[in-house]
Write a protein that holds these residues in place. Structure first.
Motif, PDB file in Angstrom:
ATOM      1  N   LEU A  80      63.378 110.289 110.119  1.00 37.37           N
ATOM      2  CA  LEU A  80      64.303 109.448 110.880  1.00 37.37           C
ATOM      3  C   LEU A  80      63.918 107.974 110.814  1.00 37.37           C
ATOM      4  N   GLY A  81      62.650 107.677 110.861  1.00 34.64           N
ATOM      5  CA  GLY A  81      62.217 106.292 110.862  1.00 34.64           C
ATOM      6  C   GLY A  81      62.335 105.589 109.519  1.00 34.64           C
ATOM      7  N   GLN A  82      62.678 106.325 108.451  1.00 35.79           N
ATOM      8  CA  GLN A  82      62.759 105.714 107.128  1.00 35.79           C
ATOM      9  C   GLN A  82      64.193 105.464 106.659  1.00 35.79           C
ATOM     10  N   TRP A  83      65.174 105.856 107.454  1.00 39.37           N
ATOM     11  CA  TRP A  83      66.560 105.707 107.000  1.00 39.37           C
ATOM     12  C   TRP A  83      66.933 104.241 106.776  1.00 39.37           C
ATOM     13  N   GLY A  84      66.551 103.375 107.712  1.00 40.99           N
ATOM     14  CA  GLY A  84      66.880 101.962 107.561  1.00 40.99           C
ATOM     15  C   GLY A  84      66.267 101.368 106.307  1.00 40.99           C
ATOM     16  N   LEU A  86      65.280 103.049 103.635  1.00 36.77           N
ATOM     17  CA  LEU A  86      65.898 103.686 102.483  1.00 36.77           C
ATOM     18  C   LEU A  86      67.233 103.024 102.146  1.00 36.77           C
ATOM     19  N   LEU A  87      68.052 102.744 103.158  1.00 36.62           N
ATOM     20  CA  LEU A  87      69.344 102.102 102.920  1.00 36.62           C
ATOM     21  C   LEU A  87      69.162 100.705 102.339  1.00 36.62           C
ATOM     22  N   LEU A  88      68.195  99.950 102.874  1.00 37.23           N
ATOM     23  CA  LEU A  88      67.954  98.601 102.370  1.00 37.23           C
ATOM     24  C   LEU A  88      67.527  98.632 100.906  1.00 37.23           C
ATOM     25  N   ILE A  89      66.591  99.522 100.586  1.00 39.66           N
ATOM     26  CA  ILE A  89      66.106  99.604  99.209  1.00 39.66           C
ATOM     27  C   ILE A  89      67.215 100.082  98.269  1.00 39.66           C
ATOM     28  N   ALA A  90      68.049 101.030  98.735  1.00 36.50           N
ATOM     29  CA  ALA A  90      69.155 101.516  97.904  1.00 36.50           C
ATOM     30  C   ALA A  90      70.145 100.396  97.610  1.00 36.50           C
ATOM     31  N   VAL A  91      70.439  99.567  98.606  1.00 29.15           N
ATOM     32  CA  VAL A  91      71.368  98.450  98.396  1.00 29.15           C
ATOM     33  C   VAL A  91      70.790  97.450  97.406  1.00 29.15           C
ATOM     34  N   LEU A  92      69.504  97.107  97.574  1.00 29.10           N
ATOM     35  CA  LEU A  92      68.882  96.120  96.692  1.00 29.10           C
ATOM     36  C   LEU A  92      68.675  96.653  95.282  1.00 29.10           C
ATOM     37  N   ASN A  93      68.151  97.887  95.177  1.00 29.06           N
ATOM     38  CA  ASN A  93      67.774  98.430  93.876  1.00 29.06           C
ATOM     39  C   ASN A  93      68.927  99.063  93.106  1.00 29.06           C
ATOM     40  N   VAL A 185      59.885  94.912  98.733  1.00 25.17           N
ATOM     41  CA  VAL A 185      60.069  95.653  99.983  1.00 25.17           C
ATOM     42  C   VAL A 185      59.461  97.049  99.873  1.00 25.17           C
ATOM     43  N   THR A 186      59.670  97.691  98.729  1.00 23.07           N
ATOM     44  CA  THR A 186      59.113  99.029  98.515  1.00 23.07           C
ATOM     45  C   THR A 186      57.592  98.993  98.518  1.00 23.07           C
ATOM     46  N   LYS A 187      57.021  97.953  97.914  1.00 24.01           N
ATOM     47  CA  LYS A 187      55.561  97.847  97.872  1.00 24.01           C
ATOM     48  C   LYS A 187      54.999  97.575  99.259  1.00 24.01           C
ATOM     49  N   ARG A 188      55.713  96.779 100.048  1.00 28.17           N
ATOM     50  CA  ARG A 188      55.225  96.440 101.382  1.00 28.17           C
ATOM     51  C   ARG A 188      55.348  97.621 102.338  1.00 28.17           C
ATOM     52  N   ALA A 189      56.422  98.374 102.221  1.00 27.94           N
ATOM     53  CA  ALA A 189      56.632  99.521 103.114  1.00 27.94           C
ATOM     54  C   ALA A 189      57.180 100.681 102.288  1.00 27.94           C
ATOM     55  N   LEU A 191      58.386 104.217 100.688  1.00 29.77           N
ATOM     56  CA  LEU A 191      58.961 105.454 101.198  1.00 29.77           C
ATOM     57  C   LEU A 191      57.995 106.604 100.943  1.00 29.77           C
ATOM     58  N   THR A 192      58.062 107.627 101.772  1.00 23.92           N
ATOM     59  CA  THR A 192      57.166 108.778 101.613  1.00 23.92           C
ATOM     60  C   THR A 192      57.900 109.978 101.027  1.00 23.92           C
ATOM     61  N   LEU A 193      59.071 109.760 100.455  1.00 20.63           N
ATOM     62  CA  LEU A 193      59.845 110.858  99.876  1.00 20.63           C
ATOM     63  C   LEU A 193      59.243 111.282  98.538  1.00 20.63           C
ATOM     64  N   PRO A 194      59.439 112.547  98.141  1.00 28.00           N
ATOM     65  CA  PRO A 194      59.029 112.964  96.803  1.00 28.00           C
ATOM     66  C   PRO A 194      59.760 112.128  95.754  1.00 28.00           C
ATOM     67  N   PRO A 195      59.187 111.976  94.544  1.00 34.05           N
ATOM     68  CA  PRO A 195      59.730 111.019  93.564  1.00 34.05           C
ATOM     69  C   PRO A 195      61.181 111.244  93.177  1.00 34.05           C
ATOM     70  N   VAL A 196      61.546 112.463  92.778  1.00 36.12           N
ATOM     71  CA  VAL A 196      62.920 112.703  92.336  1.00 36.12           C
ATOM     72  C   VAL A 196      63.886 112.656  93.516  1.00 36.12           C
ATOM     73  N   ALA A 197      63.486 113.213  94.645  1.00 34.54           N
ATOM     74  CA  ALA A 197      64.340 113.161  95.835  1.00 34.54           C
ATOM     75  C   ALA A 197      64.557 111.713  96.282  1.00 34.54           C
ATOM     76  N   GLY A 198      63.500 110.901  96.223  1.00 32.46           N
ATOM     77  CA  GLY A 198      63.642 109.494  96.581  1.00 32.46           C
ATOM     78  C   GLY A 198      64.591 108.767  95.652  1.00 32.46           C
ATOM     79  N   ALA A 199      64.465 109.020  94.344  1.00 34.52           N
ATOM     80  CA  ALA A 199      65.383 108.403  93.385  1.00 34.52           C
ATOM     81  C   ALA A 199      66.810 108.878  93.616  1.00 34.52           C
TER      82      ALA A 199
END
Length: 304
Positions: A80-84, A86-93, A185-189, A191-199
């Motif tokens: 739950l605490g990573q949704w914000g 994740l959304l920011l990184i998805a928009v940027l990346n 942003v990803t380097k600073r904070a 995500l703890t998701l598995p690699p393929v799931a995160g992608a």
């Protein structure tokens, strides 16, 4: 027009000094797919509106990655605490990267757009200073200046300044800057998701705004798309946005991160050559010099 969404630490010991052939083959598979996606998407832009095209490709690619993550036994749940974040990184990346690079090709050739967009390591160096406290070295500053000189060559059309390409260069540079910001942003904070799931989450969440914008702003007629166009859409969704991310993560497990990052510099080279061979785009002194300066600048930044 793919691009790595995460990085890994260099492998220790002998594995870092002696990269295995499987890892190199996986890296080659990755950069071939990402490089060839530039001329293929340029071709598709003549058949389908840009937002609808890239939104559809990304959505299909994200769903395919979701299925692959499940097949690998990776959990798709997001804390739950990573949704914000994740959304920011998805928009940027993803959203900004795909959106800006796609529109850049309305003014640039596929090769020119790839050259300008692949300056993102240079902007990462700049942004890491205020956001991560990583002061740039003299070599990295020299790399930034060299890479920007390559972009300046793209705008210059010979003895006089050619401003007709400037909007495309600006779009490509915005893609590079926003992707660099996403990297920091990803380097600073991280995500703890598995690699393929995160992608998968990044590609899917990043593509949905483009798909929705396409529905609202464009009139995409499925009947107007020829059969070969649909075949190319399927190839882009399956290879650059699917297989290439798997091969990228697999390559990172076998290769030093620095070698893998340097290997991705083949992507704009393949984009330029693919545009020339597949689309008949010009490959003259200006394009060659811009590519040489950009790749040299990024190499300096990576080795700084």
């Amino acid at each position: 027009m793919g691009r790595p969404l995460a990085a890994a630490s260099p492998l220790p010991g002998l594995a870092a000094r002696r990269p295995d052939l499987v890892g190199l083959a996986l890296l080659l598979c990755t950069v071939l797919g990402w490089g060839l996606s530039w001329p293929v998407n340029k071709l598709l832009l003549g058949l389908w509106p840009p937002l609808s095209l890239r939104g559809m490709n990304g959505t299909l690619g994200g769903m395919a990655l979701m299925l692959l993550a499940l097949a690998r036994g990776e959990a798709l749940g997001v804390p739950l605490g990573q949704w914000g974040r994740l959304l920011l990184i998805a928009v940027l990346n993803v959203t900004c990267w795909i959106g800006f690079t796609t529109y850049s090709m309305l003014w640039l050739t596929a090769g020119e757009a790839a050259i300008a967009a692949y300056t993102m390591p240079l902007w990462t160096v700049l942004l890491a200073w205020p956001l991560l406290g990583e002061r740039p070295t003299v070599r990295r500053v020299a790399g930034l200046a060299t890479g920007l000189a390559g972009v300046a060559v793209l705008v210059g059309g010979g003895p006089s300044l050619d401003l007709s390409r400037l909007p495309g260069v600006v779009m490509s540079m915005l893609a590079a800057v926003t992707f660099a910001l996403g990297t920091v942003v990803t380097k600073r904070a991280p995500l703890t998701l598995p690699p393929v799931a995160g992608a998968a989450w990044q590609v899917l969440l990043g593509a949905l705004p483009l798909a929705l914008a396409g529905l609202l702003l464009e009139r995409a007629d499925p009947a107007a798309m020829p059969a070969h166009g649909w075949a190319l859409v399927a190839v882009v969704a399956a290879y650059p946005l699917g297989v290439c991310y798997l091969s990228w993560f697999a390559a990172l497990r076998r290769l030093p991160a620095g070698l893998a990052a340097t290997g991705t510099l083949l992507t704009p080279v393949i984009g330029v050559l693919g545009g020339t061979l597949l689309l008949g785009e010009p490959l003259g002194l200006r394009q060659g010099l811009a590519l040489l300066l950009t790749v040299a600048g990024v190499l300096l930044a990576l080795r700084g």
